[in-house]
Motif scaffolding. Structure first.
Motif, PDB file in Angstrom:
ATOM      1  N   ALA A  29     -25.988 101.740  20.395  1.00  0.00           N
ATOM      2  CA  ALA A  29     -25.104 102.871  20.661  1.00  0.00           C
ATOM      3  C   ALA A  29     -25.703 103.792  21.713  1.00  0.00           C
ATOM      4  O   ALA A  29     -25.013 104.264  22.610  1.00  0.00           O
ATOM      5  CB  ALA A  29     -24.827 103.639  19.365  1.00  0.00           C
ATOM      6  N   GLU A  30     -26.999 104.054  21.613  1.00  0.00           N
ATOM      7  CA  GLU A  30     -27.640 104.936  22.572  1.00  0.00           C
ATOM      8  C   GLU A  30     -27.632 104.330  23.965  1.00  0.00           C
ATOM      9  O   GLU A  30     -27.407 105.004  24.965  1.00  0.00           O
ATOM     10  CB  GLU A  30     -29.082 105.226  22.135  1.00  0.00           C
ATOM     11  CG  GLU A  30     -29.191 106.048  20.866  1.00  0.00           C
ATOM     12  CD  GLU A  30     -28.710 107.474  21.050  1.00  0.00           C
ATOM     13  OE1 GLU A  30     -28.423 107.877  22.193  1.00  0.00           O
ATOM     14  OE2 GLU A  30     -28.615 108.192  20.048  1.00  0.00           O
ATOM     15  N   ILE A  31     -27.859 103.015  24.052  1.00  0.00           N
ATOM     16  CA  ILE A  31     -27.867 102.352  25.349  1.00  0.00           C
ATOM     17  C   ILE A  31     -26.486 102.410  25.985  1.00  0.00           C
ATOM     18  O   ILE A  31     -26.342 102.662  27.179  1.00  0.00           O
ATOM     19  CB  ILE A  31     -28.350 100.889  25.202  1.00  0.00           C
ATOM     20  CG1 ILE A  31     -29.818 100.860  24.822  1.00  0.00           C
ATOM     21  CG2 ILE A  31     -28.122 100.122  26.508  1.00  0.00           C
ATOM     22  CD1 ILE A  31     -30.353  99.480  24.526  1.00  0.00           C
ATOM     23  N   ILE A  32     -25.448 102.188  25.179  1.00  0.00           N
ATOM     24  CA  ILE A  32     -24.091 102.229  25.702  1.00  0.00           C
ATOM     25  C   ILE A  32     -23.753 103.616  26.216  1.00  0.00           C
ATOM     26  O   ILE A  32     -23.011 103.778  27.177  1.00  0.00           O
ATOM     27  CB  ILE A  32     -23.085 101.769  24.618  1.00  0.00           C
ATOM     28  CG1 ILE A  32     -23.103 100.247  24.553  1.00  0.00           C
ATOM     29  CG2 ILE A  32     -21.680 102.258  24.910  1.00  0.00           C
ATOM     30  CD1 ILE A  32     -22.128  99.652  23.573  1.00  0.00           C
ATOM     31  N   GLU A  33     -24.329 104.644  25.609  1.00  0.00           N
ATOM     32  CA  GLU A  33     -24.099 105.994  26.096  1.00  0.00           C
ATOM     33  C   GLU A  33     -24.669 106.154  27.513  1.00  0.00           C
ATOM     34  O   GLU A  33     -24.151 106.912  28.325  1.00  0.00           O
ATOM     35  CB  GLU A  33     -24.774 107.020  25.174  1.00  0.00           C
ATOM     36  CG  GLU A  33     -24.071 107.195  23.848  1.00  0.00           C
ATOM     37  CD  GLU A  33     -22.724 107.843  23.990  1.00  0.00           C
ATOM     38  OE1 GLU A  33     -22.517 108.607  24.943  1.00  0.00           O
ATOM     39  OE2 GLU A  33     -21.864 107.583  23.144  1.00  0.00           O
ATOM     40  N   ASP A  34     -25.748 105.439  27.804  1.00  0.00           N
ATOM     41  CA  ASP A  34     -26.473 105.676  29.048  1.00  0.00           C
ATOM     42  C   ASP A  34     -26.124 104.707  30.170  1.00  0.00           C
ATOM     43  O   ASP A  34     -26.338 104.999  31.338  1.00  0.00           O
ATOM     44  CB  ASP A  34     -27.987 105.595  28.785  1.00  0.00           C
ATOM     45  CG  ASP A  34     -28.432 106.701  27.834  1.00  0.00           C
ATOM     46  OD1 ASP A  34     -27.785 107.756  27.827  1.00  0.00           O
ATOM     47  OD2 ASP A  34     -29.413 106.481  27.114  1.00  0.00           O
ATOM     48  N   LEU A  35     -25.608 103.525  29.854  1.00  0.00           N
ATOM     49  CA  LEU A  35     -25.351 102.525  30.874  1.00  0.00           C
ATOM     50  C   LEU A  35     -23.877 102.493  31.266  1.00  0.00           C
ATOM     51  O   LEU A  35     -23.002 102.892  30.505  1.00  0.00           O
ATOM     52  CB  LEU A  35     -25.763 101.135  30.353  1.00  0.00           C
ATOM     53  CG  LEU A  35     -27.251 100.916  30.100  1.00  0.00           C
ATOM     54  CD1 LEU A  35     -27.497  99.482  29.653  1.00  0.00           C
ATOM     55  CD2 LEU A  35     -28.072 101.210  31.353  1.00  0.00           C
ATOM     56  N   ASP A  36     -23.634 101.984  32.464  1.00  0.00           N
ATOM     57  CA  ASP A  36     -22.277 101.829  32.958  1.00  0.00           C
ATOM     58  C   ASP A  36     -21.708 100.529  32.390  1.00  0.00           C
ATOM     59  O   ASP A  36     -21.553  99.529  33.095  1.00  0.00           O
ATOM     60  CB  ASP A  36     -22.282 101.796  34.489  1.00  0.00           C
ATOM     61  CG  ASP A  36     -20.885 101.770  35.070  1.00  0.00           C
ATOM     62  OD1 ASP A  36     -19.941 102.100  34.331  1.00  0.00           O
ATOM     63  OD2 ASP A  36     -20.749 101.416  36.253  1.00  0.00           O
ATOM     64  N   SER A  37     -21.411 100.560  31.108  1.00  0.00           N
ATOM     65  CA  SER A  37     -21.035  99.336  30.394  1.00  0.00           C
ATOM     66  C   SER A  37     -19.543  99.231  30.113  1.00  0.00           C
ATOM     67  O   SER A  37     -19.086  98.213  29.595  1.00  0.00           O
ATOM     68  CB  SER A  37     -21.792  99.282  29.061  1.00  0.00           C
ATOM     69  OG  SER A  37     -21.506 100.438  28.283  1.00  0.00           O
ATOM     70  N   LEU A  38     -18.787 100.252  30.449  1.00  0.00           N
ATOM     71  CA  LEU A  38     -17.370 100.294  30.089  1.00  0.00           C
ATOM     72  C   LEU A  38     -16.576  99.241  30.862  1.00  0.00           C
ATOM     73  O   LEU A  38     -16.684  99.140  32.083  1.00  0.00           O
ATOM     74  CB  LEU A  38     -16.815 101.689  30.359  1.00  0.00           C
ATOM     75  CG  LEU A  38     -15.392 101.982  29.890  1.00  0.00           C
ATOM     76  CD1 LEU A  38     -15.255 101.760  28.389  1.00  0.00           C
ATOM     77  CD2 LEU A  38     -15.000 103.415  30.247  1.00  0.00           C
ATOM     78  N   GLN A  39     -15.735  98.487  30.132  1.00  0.00           N
ATOM     79  CA  GLN A  39     -14.931  97.419  30.723  1.00  0.00           C
ATOM     80  C   GLN A  39     -13.427  97.685  30.648  1.00  0.00           C
ATOM     81  O   GLN A  39     -12.683  97.339  31.565  1.00  0.00           O
ATOM     82  CB  GLN A  39     -15.229  96.090  30.009  1.00  0.00           C
ATOM     83  CG  GLN A  39     -16.677  95.697  29.991  1.00  0.00           C
ATOM     84  CD  GLN A  39     -17.210  95.385  31.372  1.00  0.00           C
ATOM     85  OE1 GLN A  39     -16.641  94.555  32.087  1.00  0.00           O
ATOM     86  NE2 GLN A  39     -18.281  96.043  31.767  1.00  0.00           N
ATOM     87  N   LEU A  40     -12.982  98.290  29.562  1.00  0.00           N
ATOM     88  CA  LEU A  40     -11.542  98.464  29.348  1.00  0.00           C
ATOM     89  C   LEU A  40     -11.322  99.643  28.410  1.00  0.00           C
ATOM     90  O   LEU A  40     -12.070  99.827  27.444  1.00  0.00           O
ATOM     91  CB  LEU A  40     -10.937  97.194  28.732  1.00  0.00           C
ATOM     92  CG  LEU A  40      -9.426  97.162  28.489  1.00  0.00           C
ATOM     93  CD1 LEU A  40      -8.662  97.205  29.810  1.00  0.00           C
ATOM     94  CD2 LEU A  40      -9.031  95.896  27.706  1.00  0.00           C
TER      95      LEU A  40
END
Length: 368
Positions: free
Chosen positions: A24-35
């Motif tokens: 969860a923390e990594i997703i907050e920080d990385l440009d991981s959004l797809q849809l």
């Protein structure tokens, strides 16, 4: 949705303690959004009907814009919601593109107009999209199907099995009603002039009174003592009765879950490469039923402009879902935890957890 989860309004109807893991923390920080997928309720409206003894049943006098129509307040609610989304997703979706954005609405004036207002706030034209210096707006296509064919946003397509199952639920609920319940029905029948004998009848009258109150018309004296408290419980029961059990969840909320999760699955397999956003404009019952089909059980009636936001993220070749909810347009969305899953929820786990409500075929199952 880092911006949207930094504040939690104390008025929200559900408080969720979020224990963040490393992912969860990594997703907050990385440009991981797809849809991104947004499901929202329409904005503030006029009543969609009157009752026999209604002091405001002169439509031309009291409701000149018509029954069931979006008010100016409702337009502003959704416009401001669009501005919030614009700020949040600016880097992900800097401007409107027909390849990137798909908008669906139930076939009602108020839902079409609401999502147009949301889109006006979200996709203000810039650069070569400016077509008229006198108006900071651009037309965006909104798609819908007739209500008698709708299986997702206002599911009124013919489905005998659904209505038979719901009738069983209503009979079960009626068998448990008390003498006090019957007194309430008799009182409401006498005062309203309409026959009030079921939770559906109470919900219909409650909604009418609520819309009149929201539009600043004084309610009749007889409503004191029954509105909102005594009528609200029946109205909320009516709202969740459409998804009371697994079978009803499959027909009333499951079709929308099936459509959305198919989009997430396709995206994870490399399909819909250009698509970044789906928007669905619908109703309070749509939101309740969608969340209950996902096994969120404790939601009350969503207010105007309420929204559910789902995000698909990709991290180290794995896909995850995050879900956010706002009870009303004026409230900041906050993060939820999918039942029986972590935050964020692995897509494969989410697909497994929703397999039943997504299974089968509407047209076949409805007529079994």
């Amino acid at each position: 949705m880092k911006l949207l989860i930094t504040k939690v309004n104390i008025l929200v109807i559900l408080v969720v303690y979020i224990s963040r893991d490393t992912t969860a923390e990594i997703i907050e920080d990385l440009d991981s959004l797809q849809l991104v997928t947004v499901l929202h309720r329409h904005g503030h409206r006029t009543p969609d009907h009157t009752y026999t003894n209604d002091p405001y049943k002169d439509v031309e006098k009291y409701w000149p814009i018509g029954l069931g129509q979006l008010t100016n307040k409702g337009k502003l609610q959704l416009y401001n919601l669009g501005k919030l989304f614009r700020k949040e997703y600016k880097s992900f979706l800097p401007k409107y593109s027909f390849k990137a954005v798909r908008v669906n609405s139930s076939d009602y004036d108020r839902t079409h107009m609401s999502t147009q207002c949301l889109l006006a706030g979200w996709f203000r034209p810039e650069g070569d999209q400016i077509w008229n210096d006198e108006i900071a707006w651009q037309p965006i296509a909104v798609h819908s199907v007739p209500t008698n064919k709708d299986q997702t946003l206002a599911p009124l397509a013919p489905c005998p099995r659904f209505w038979m199952e719901r009738e069983k639920v209503l009979m079960e609920l009626a068998s448990k009603e008390t003498a006090e319940d019957k007194e309430l029905y008799e009182y409401l029948t006498e005062k309203s002039g309409d026959k009030i004998s079921t939770i559906d009848d109470v919900a219909s009258l409650y909604t009418n009174l609520q819309m009149e109150e929201f539009n600043h018309y004084p309610l009749p004296e007889w409503t004191k003592g029954v509105y909102p408290e005594k009528m609200q419980e029946k109205t909320e029961t009516c709202g969740i009765s459409f998804t009371w059990n697994k079978i009803l969840k499959k027909f009333y909320g499951g079709s929308l879950v099936k459509e959305m999760f198919h989009q997430f699955h396709e995206k994870s397999k490399g399909g819909n490469a250009d698509r970044k956003l789906f928007v669905y404009s619908a109703h309070d019952t749509t939101i309740i039923s969608f969340l209950r089909a996902l096994d969120f059980e404790k939601f009350k009636i969503p207010d105007f402009g309420a929204s559910v936001i789902l995000e698909l993220h990709k991290l180290y070749n794995q896909y995850y879902l995050k879900i956010f909810y706002s009870h009303a347009a004026e409230l900041v969305p906050y993060e939820l935890q999918f039942p029986n899953c972590t935050i964020p929820c692995p897509l494969e786990r989410a697909l497994e957890n929703t397999e039943y409500v997504r299974s089968g075929d509407w047209n076949t199952d409805c007529f079994k």
